[in-house]
Design an enzyme around this catalytic site. Sequence first.
Site, short mmCIF file in Angstrom:
data_model
loop_
_atom_site.label_atom_id
_atom_site.label_comp_id
_atom_site.label_asym_id
_atom_site.label_seq_id
_atom_site.Cartn_x
_atom_site.Cartn_y
_atom_site.Cartn_z
N GLY A 42 -15.22 7.59 -6.13
CA GLY A 42 -14.52 7.18 -4.67
C GLY A 42 -13.45 6.13 -4.96
O GLY A 42 -12.91 6.12 -6.16
N ALA B 164 -0.65 9.73 -14.03
CA ALA B 164 -1.28 10.70 -15.37
C ALA B 164 -2.64 9.79 -15.66
O ALA B 164 -3.55 10.50 -15.85
CB ALA B 164 -0.53 10.78 -16.50
N CYS C 53 -7.83 5.05 -4.94
CA CYS C 53 -6.62 5.64 -5.70
C CYS C 53 -6.90 6.79 -6.34
O CYS C 53 -5.99 7.77 -6.43
CB CYS C 53 -6.32 4.38 -6.78
SG CYS C 53 -5.61 2.98 -6.08
N ASN D 13 0.81 -1.22 -0.03
CA ASN D 13 0.11 0.03 -0.21
C ASN D 13 0.80 1.20 -0.16
O ASN D 13 2.05 1.34 0.75
CB ASN D 13 -0.95 -0.05 1.12
CG ASN D 13 -0.47 -0.74 2.42
OD1 ASN D 13 0.36 -1.60 2.49
ND2 ASN D 13 -0.94 -0.23 3.58
N VAL E 154 -22.62 10.86 -7.88
CA VAL E 154 -22.50 11.54 -6.50
C VAL E 154 -21.10 11.80 -6.21
O VAL E 154 -20.71 12.43 -5.16
CB VAL E 154 -23.04 10.61 -5.53
CG1 VAL E 154 -22.38 9.46 -5.18
CG2 VAL E 154 -23.56 11.50 -4.23
N PHE F 74 -3.10 -1.29 -13.68
CA PHE F 74 -4.20 -0.52 -14.40
C PHE F 74 -5.64 -1.18 -14.08
O PHE F 74 -6.81 -0.54 -14.60
CB PHE F 74 -4.15 -0.32 -15.93
CG PHE F 74 -2.95 0.64 -16.25
CD1 PHE F 74 -2.86 2.06 -15.92
CD2 PHE F 74 -1.73 0.24 -16.71
CE1 PHE F 74 -1.84 2.91 -16.15
CE2 PHE F 74 -0.61 0.92 -17.11
CZ PHE F 74 -0.73 2.25 -16.73
N1 LIG Z 1 -6.67 -1.82 -5.36
C1 LIG Z 1 -6.53 -1.46 -6.60
O1 LIG Z 1 -7.47 -1.91 -7.29
C2 LIG Z 1 -5.32 -0.95 -6.97
C3 LIG Z 1 -4.28 -0.62 -6.28
N2 LIG Z 1 -3.06 -0.26 -6.90
C4 LIG Z 1 -1.98 0.18 -6.25
O2 LIG Z 1 -1.39 -1.11 -5.59
C5 LIG Z 1 -1.04 -0.81 -4.32
C6 LIG Z 1 -1.58 -1.64 -3.34
O3 LIG Z 1 -3.09 -1.52 -3.32
P1 LIG Z 1 -3.94 -2.55 -2.48
O4 LIG Z 1 -3.92 -3.67 -2.95
O5 LIG Z 1 -5.42 -1.58 -2.58
O6 LIG Z 1 -3.42 -1.93 -0.99
P2 LIG Z 1 -4.08 -2.85 0.26
O7 LIG Z 1 -3.88 -1.85 1.51
O8 LIG Z 1 -5.38 -3.47 0.08
O9 LIG Z 1 -2.76 -3.95 0.59
C7 LIG Z 1 -1.48 -3.80 0.77
C8 LIG Z 1 -1.10 -5.13 1.61
O10 LIG Z 1 0.29 -4.99 1.51
C9 LIG Z 1 0.63 -5.73 2.81
N3 LIG Z 1 2.13 -5.32 3.04
C10 LIG Z 1 2.73 -4.02 3.58
N4 LIG Z 1 3.84 -4.00 3.82
C11 LIG Z 1 4.21 -5.40 3.48
C12 LIG Z 1 5.79 -6.04 3.56
N5 LIG Z 1 6.83 -5.37 3.94
N6 LIG Z 1 5.75 -7.28 3.19
C13 LIG Z 1 4.55 -7.91 3.01
N7 LIG Z 1 3.24 -7.36 2.85
C14 LIG Z 1 3.26 -5.95 3.18
C15 LIG Z 1 -0.37 -5.32 3.74
O11 LIG Z 1 -0.63 -6.20 4.80
C16 LIG Z 1 -1.73 -5.34 2.90
O12 LIG Z 1 -2.42 -6.45 2.94
C17 LIG Z 1 -1.18 0.75 -4.01
O13 LIG Z 1 0.18 1.56 -4.53
C18 LIG Z 1 -2.19 1.10 -4.92
O14 LIG Z 1 -2.08 2.36 -5.36
C19 LIG Z 1 -3.05 0.09 -8.21
C20 LIG Z 1 -4.01 -0.25 -9.13
C21 LIG Z 1 -5.21 -0.89 -8.45
O1 LIG Z 2 -5.30 2.74 -9.56
C1 LIG Z 2 -6.37 2.23 -9.44
O2 LIG Z 2 -6.53 1.87 -8.15
C2 LIG Z 2 -7.34 1.99 -10.35
O3 LIG Z 2 -8.25 3.10 -10.37
C3 LIG Z 2 -9.35 3.06 -10.96
O4 LIG Z 2 -10.06 1.95 -10.57
P1 LIG Z 2 -11.28 1.77 -9.40
O5 LIG Z 2 -10.97 2.87 -8.61
O6 LIG Z 2 -10.97 0.56 -8.95
O7 LIG Z 2 -12.63 2.21 -10.00
P2 LIG Z 2 -13.29 2.97 -11.31
O8 LIG Z 2 -13.96 2.07 -12.06
O9 LIG Z 2 -12.11 3.74 -12.15
O10 LIG Z 2 -14.25 3.84 -10.48
C4 LIG Z 2 -13.72 4.85 -9.65
C5 LIG Z 2 -14.81 5.86 -9.20
O11 LIG Z 2 -15.23 6.53 -9.97
C6 LIG Z 2 -16.73 6.56 -10.04
N1 LIG Z 2 -17.10 6.89 -11.75
C7 LIG Z 2 -16.64 5.84 -12.70
C8 LIG Z 2 -16.74 5.97 -13.84
C9 LIG Z 2 -17.80 7.09 -14.23
O12 LIG Z 2 -18.02 7.28 -15.49
N2 LIG Z 2 -18.35 8.00 -13.21
C10 LIG Z 2 -17.95 7.71 -12.04
O13 LIG Z 2 -18.49 8.37 -11.16
C11 LIG Z 2 -16.84 5.13 -9.81
O14 LIG Z 2 -18.29 4.89 -9.22
C12 LIG Z 2 -15.93 5.07 -8.75
O15 LIG Z 2 -16.46 5.48 -7.33
C13 LIG Z 2 -8.92 3.05 -12.44
O16 LIG Z 2 -10.08 3.01 -13.46
C14 LIG Z 2 -7.94 1.83 -12.76
O17 LIG Z 2 -7.57 1.91 -14.18
C15 LIG Z 2 -7.09 1.77 -11.77
O18 LIG Z 2 -6.00 0.99 -11.97
#
Ligand SMILES: NC(=O)C1=CN([C@@H]2O[C@H](COP(=O)(O)OP(=O)(O)OC[C@H]3O[C@@H](n4cnc5c(N)ncnc54)[C@H](O)[C@@H]3O)[C@@H](O)[C@H]2O)C=CC1
Ligand SMILES: O=C(O)[C@H]1O[C@H](OP(=O)(O)OP(=O)(O)OC[C@H]2O[C@@H](n3ccc(=O)[nH]c3=O)[C@H](O)[C@@H]2O)[C@H](O)[C@@H](O)[C@@H]1O
Length: 461
Positions: free
Chosen positions: A267, A216, A270, A84, A264, A156
Amino acid sequence: MAPVVVKSGPTCAVIALKCPNIKVTIVDLNQSRVDAWNSSDFALPIYEPGLVDIVKACRGRNLFFSTDVDKGIQEADLIFVSVNTPTKKSGVGAGFAADLNYVELATRRIAAVATTSKIVVEKSTVPCRTAESMRTILDANSKKGCDFQILSNPEFLAEGTAINDLLSPDRVLIGSLQTPEGRDACESLANVYAHWVPKERILTVGLWSSELSKLAANAMLAQRISSINALSAICEATGANIDEVAYAVGKDSRVGPKFLKASVGFGGSCFQKDILNLVYLSESLHLPEVAAYWKQVVQLNEYQKRRFSKRVVDTLFNTITGKKIAVLGFAFKADTGDTRESAAITLIKHFQEERARVVVYDPQVVESQIWMDLSEASPDISLDQIKKQVSIAPSALEACHNAEAIVIATEWKEFREINWELVYANMNKPAFVFDGRLLVDVEKLKQIGFKVMSIGRGDTY
Ligand SMILES: NC(=O)C1=CN([C@@H]2O[C@H](COP(=O)(O)OP(=O)(O)OC[C@H]3O[C@@H](n4cnc5c(N)ncnc54)[C@H](O)[C@@H]3O)[C@@H](O)[C@H]2O)C=CC1
Ligand SMILES: O=C(O)[C@H]1O[C@H](OP(=O)(O)OP(=O)(O)OC[C@H]2O[C@@H](n3ccc(=O)[nH]c3=O)[C@H](O)[C@@H]2O)[C@H](O)[C@@H](O)[C@@H]1O
């Protein structure tokens, strides 16, 4: 080859599925999360459509989950660091900069325990040039004969559609140093994705471009939502319809139809975090105009949530004190149980401040998560106090029983299919629906007798 992954379940589950010759070990310090991944009834720690089938197919074959981080590091050739990177809460850059402590700790651990050379892949979303810091830490602490190549490979996927996004990505981006060793490492990672991703979708660029492209992409996606939400305010004031405007604008192939759904407010874990990170980066680079430009995307999002709550209060005869409001949806979007930065949290806080009674229903979010989020949003109020105003219902129908108004905060499909006649019969009259997701059939609800207010429509009352 044996990649080990520090976190990032869905991505690595898909790698294991598509590359049966690669052993994938997901390591996480969090014991309860790892236990959930390993649970016999496949009660995984996250809800993501399609994920459980992949874990069923691969777990125990070439996909493993463990808290033994050191063993995972030692066995791996390729290490994804997907920890994270939340917004810093204190110190320099508080409220804007990314907290890179988890990335640094994971990197230091790799340096401390690795006994062979590795490719270390930065998968977390990080500020531009973080890979340089990782390389400095690794080079300064590694054992003799251990060589580390750092790659950037941003994620992504979007929650709720993660598996489809991973199976057919628009692109996979890999950034590397433009040295022979950097290019070799880049090719090794590209070969993993080439098991299922067409070659022309695997883009290879410089390290810093890759890191910045991730920030970006999120900033530009969120900017589209704030743009359409800004226009929704104009629609409400003029009688234009935001869905019609978005349709007309999106037909221009230079604009395109996606990510133009007014809401609305966005959220998720990210968008806000990554834009604030970009704002901080711009300020650090002495580019205040650039910083102000991106900051406005987040400010507009906050405005949209405030504007929506105010419309609820204004419409309900300028007071909601003591009135029962059903909030349908608590997740930040449909098809996920994730609530991070969900607009529902802010709306409920506003309704609490107006002393309304709130009943929440969400098909996936667990009760304990709702209480935790509401407590965090109002740190000065005890949970007992919050529970006097807010309750959680087991179904949409029960949430709406005897309510004065329904607020749709998440676009769950099941809300479209509610028995609206029955809901209407059981509500106080006049019965209001505030649609924050442009989800309901406005004309149908009006025929039943509801008074309907939709985001971006001024004519629906
Ligand atoms: N959640 C998503 O859909 C997306 C997330 N990202 C990026 O990916 C990264 C992770 O995001 P999430 O999975 O949502 O975070 P998260 O907070 O759900 O999970 C992070 C995990 O890493 C573990 N952790 C932390 N330090 C550690 C270490 N030193 N060794 C082993 N485990 C460790 C924690 O226990 C936690 O379970 C962030 O930088 C986020 O911006 C990018 C695109 C999509
Ligand atoms: O870096 C990340 O974590 C990810 O963030 C977003 O993905 P995510 O946040 O999981 O979901 P989205 O579908 O992007 O929705 C984000 C928020 O925007 C809202 N949204 C989305 C699309 C839209 O047209 N209008 C709108 O209000 C959704 O309801 C939600 O609250 C990006 O879409 C991913 O490409 C990226 O990898």
